[in-house]
Scaffold this active site. Structure first.
Site, PDB file in Angstrom:
ATOM      1  N   GLU A  67      -5.684  -2.042   5.711  1.00  0.00           N
ATOM      2  CA  GLU A  67      -6.265  -0.861   5.069  1.00  0.00           C
ATOM      3  C   GLU A  67      -7.697  -1.112   4.601  1.00  0.00           C
ATOM      4  OE1 GLU A  67      -6.267   3.001   3.134  1.00  0.00           O
ATOM      5  OE2 GLU A  67      -5.137   2.107   4.769  1.00  0.00           O
ATOM      6  N   ASP A  68      -7.951  -2.309   4.013  1.00  0.00           N
ATOM      7  CA  ASP A  68      -9.210  -2.520   3.284  1.00  0.00           C
ATOM      8  C   ASP A  68     -10.153  -3.544   3.902  1.00  0.00           C
ATOM      9  OD1 ASP A  68      -8.275  -0.727   1.388  1.00  0.00           O
ATOM     10  OD2 ASP A  68      -7.353  -2.282   0.149  1.00  0.00           O
TER      11      ASP A  68
END
Length: 724
Positions: A94-95
């Site tokens: 996700e990051d």
């Protein structure tokens, strides 16, 4: 280990002394793993640390400290290596630039699947229990169904976030705390993970109501010395008795949390002193036979309270929890609550499904995981039939907050249902088909109706009939999500079938007035009309006609037209021939409704009005609204009663009675003696002498209504009675 082999042969990890303190804490918690698997954790940390390089938490710490802390929470639960590696890497997709393939190559496909599953959950934002949260919740349940370890990682992630909530804004703290108490703590409880559940509840309570939490926590800490002494004396007496019997045991005094005290004070209306006026102990012994032996010993030490013994070993809770519960008369006038269980049961009680990976022998633990998997599977089955995410969340909420009753099938199997569950809920719990065809039940061999509420320990057998089908009234008394979903789904199916049949009759009659019929229409013309109006099949068109969304006369004109299948909205409308009535049997569902303004019943002279979305609405001819409907003659439907009409029909009575004590009961009894049910009672007018009351009742026809009126009129206290 096969999926992790590629990384085991990698570079030698750094000595533990060179690792950051938070990584050493993880390795200490994971000391149950072999050395090579702990090396794998270090490699996973290095991959995660590199990926999150430069990212910081709001508290100012490097971001990687958070996923490692979440993994440490799980290591304390004793989960497997794949779950721990996935927890360390759960935010990378996700990051960070890391992809699924970057994780799958060194750590295996299972770890990559888990990270991907948690990533999808991290995109979900719970605001409340309304529609937006409901759709997110549905997705979370689907992720859990694929691999329960996804929710373990999410719970650990949430727990660490709650431990470090101070860096968030006041608004964010409130939102996250409420979401934790309403969604995550109940899920942890349903999965049997009581240690995580208890901490989530306490942290959520502290963030949501800091002042209340502080007051209760201080009062717990500063318990009077006399209470602490009393607790020690009771513990010593129990330990002495158990020691004399030769038991190996652990006896732990239970301390109540601020959240448990707060909820008990609110739900039971008790003061702090009343809630705290209970001594609690947990007694852990080696085996199941010793649990029952120990029960006898504690009962010899202090007298048991009558009716307060619960055997959750023979009948486990739905989340796998097992214990013997008893309440004793204490020496200081306070009750003593004692829970007796084995080491294995204690592990399951604290860790729930997470215990599966750390305590594999004995079989009972995997049974706890199977129960959790079965619960999730049932939710997924239910969500396929639910009409909306909100309805799905409502069903799940019922399952997350159960006050359970335990029942026996005819074969002796145990089934858990929420409190107030009926025999019909039991039928749907056995199988949806059993529920759909249920007609009655036998409870402890006695014949009872489907609305009968059940109590723990009863034996239930469902009686079915092939011709039976769900009724809308069933929704009024079932309490489980599975029953509610099954009934609604089946009613929709039946309504559609009825709509198709009624639409067929209506269109045929309209076509007959034009000298043709459905059977005689050229198939190409019919298919062309269906395609032009974007209906998937003929049944959809017929249902639309029955529901009032298309007028049969218009469709008949278009189909009988010799040219094309075009619509003829601007051509003169043809009404149904008055001589050819549609007959009401009482079995129609959803396509024929009875107007509330005049409440027609069999025997009344009636007319039908074709209403968009509602089908045919039936009115009495003398209804005051009929004059308004005469302005739209194209929507009139010639309708009458079949020779054999079944079912109950609602009607209202206006009863004037003397204003005396007990007269309402006399009227109600007279109505009941006429085999009529009272659906509602409303005072219309009242003075010192006379009361005017509206009774909404159900009758089978006008003859039945006349009998009800006659019985009520005979009462000396009745001044007058008339149909409204």
């Amino acid at each position: 280990m096969s999926q992790l082999e590629p990384i085991v042969s990698g570079p030698t990890p750094a000595p533990a002394a060179e690792l950051p303190e938070y990584v050493r804490a993880l390795l200490d918690a994971a000391d149950y793993l072999p050395a090579e698997q702990r090396d794998t954790l270090v490699r996973a940390w290095r991959v995660g640390a590199d990926a999150h390089a430069g990212q910081m938490r709001k508290s100012g710490e490097p971001y990687i400290t958070h996923p490692v802390a979440a993994a440490t929470v799980l290591a304390e639960q004793g989960v497997d290596i794949e779950t721990l590696v996935a927890a360390i890497l759960h935010d990378t997709i996700e990051d960070t630039p890391l992809t699924r393939e970057d994780i799958a190559e060194p750590f295996g496909a299972t770890v990559a699947d888990l990270v991907e599953g948690v990533t999808k959950l991290d995109k979900l934002q719970f605001r409340d229990r309304q529609e937006a949260a409901a759709e997110s919740f549905r997705k979370m349940m689907l992720a859990m169904a694929r691999d329960l370890r996804v929710i373990l990682i999410k719970l650990a992630d949430r727990l660490h976030n709650m431990r470090t909530l101070g860096a968030q804004s006041t608004e964010a703290r409130t939102r996250i705390a409420r979401e934790t108490l309403e969604i995550y703590a109940p899920i942890a409880q349903r999965l049997g993970m009581n240690l995580i559940k208890a901490e989530l509840q306490d942290l959520g309570f502290r963030a949501l109501h800091p002042w209340r939490h502080a007051v209760l926590a201080r009062r717990i800490r500063t318990q009077p010395v006399v209470r602490r002494e009393a607790l020690a004396k009771i513990e010593a007496q129990l330990a002495q008795k158990l020691g004399k019997e030769g038991f190996q045991f652990r006896l732990i005094g239970r301390i109540k949390s601020p959240w448990s005290i707060y909820t008990k004070m609110r739900s039971e209306g008790k003061t702090f002193a009343q809630v705290m006026d209970v001594f609690g102990f947990r007694l852990v012994v080696p085996s199941v036979p010793e649990c029952y032996h120990a029960l006898g010993v504690v009962h010899s030490a202090f007298k048991p309270l009558d009716g307060r013994f619960r055997d959750f070993i023979a009948i486990p809770k739905a989340n796998g929890y097992q214990s013997l519960h008893t309440v004793l008369f204490g020496p200081y006038g306070s009750p003593i609550e004692v829970q007796i269980r084995t080491e294995e049961m204690d592990l399951i009680a604290e860790r729930g499904i997470a215990a599966h990976w750390s305590y594999k022998h004995g079989g009972a633990v995997s049974g706890a995981q199977n129960r959790a998997q079965s619960w999730v599977a049932n939710l997924i089955e239910s969500q396929r039939s639910t009409g909306s995410s909100l309805e799905f969340l409502e069903n799940v909420k019922i399952d997350l907050f159960p006050d359970e009753v335990y029942l026996f099938t005819p074969k002796g199997d145990i089934m858990a249902l929420p409190r107030n569950a009926t025999t019909l809920d039991f039928a749907y719990a056995v199988h949806t088909d059993v529920g759909n065809h249920a007609v009655a039940a036998r409870v402890d061999r006695k014949l009872v109706p489907l609305r009968t509420k059940l109590s723990s320990g009863q034996s239930v057998e469902i009686i079915t009939a092939k011709s039976a089908a769900p009724k809308p009234q069933w929704l009024e008394f079932v309490v489980t999500g599975k029953a509610r979903t099954g009934i609604r789904h089946q009613l929709k199916q039946l309504e559609h079938e009825d709509a198709v049949q009624l639409g067929h009759r209506m269109l045929d009659r309209a076509l007959e007035s034009l000298g043709t019929s459905l059977d005689r229409l050229p198939s190409a013309r019919l298919e062309s009309f269906i395609a032009d109006h974007r209906y998937p099949r003929l049944e959809a068109l017929l249902a639309d006609i029955a529901l009032g969304n298309r007028m049969p006369a218009q469709v008949a004109q278009a189909l009988a037209h010799r040219g094309s299948g075009r619509d003829t909205d601007d051509e003169p409308q043809s009404r149904l021939p008055q001589g050819e009535q549609i007959l009401i049997t009482g079995a129609e569902r959803g396509v024929i409704t009875f107007a509330n303004c005049c409440m027609p019943i069999p025997g009344d002279e009636v007319m039908g009005y074709h209403t968009a979305g509602r089908g045919i609405v039936v009115h009495r001819i003398e209804c005051t609204n009929v004059a308004e409907y005469r302005k739209s003659p194209d929507r009139w439907v010639s309708i009458g009663w079949d020779r054999e009409v079944s079912g109950d029909f609602h009607v209202a009575l206006r009863v004037e009675i003397e204003n005396r004590m007990g007269v309402l009961a006399q009227v109600a009894a007279a109505i009941a003696q006429a085999d009529s049910n009272i659906e509602g009672v409303e005072y219309l007018d009242r003075d010192r002498n006379i009361s005017v009351i509206r009774f909404d009742i159900s009758v089978s026809d006008r003859i039945h209504l006349a009998d009800v009126i006659r019985r009520v009129r005979r009462l000396a206290v009745v001044v007058g009675v008339q149909r409204m």
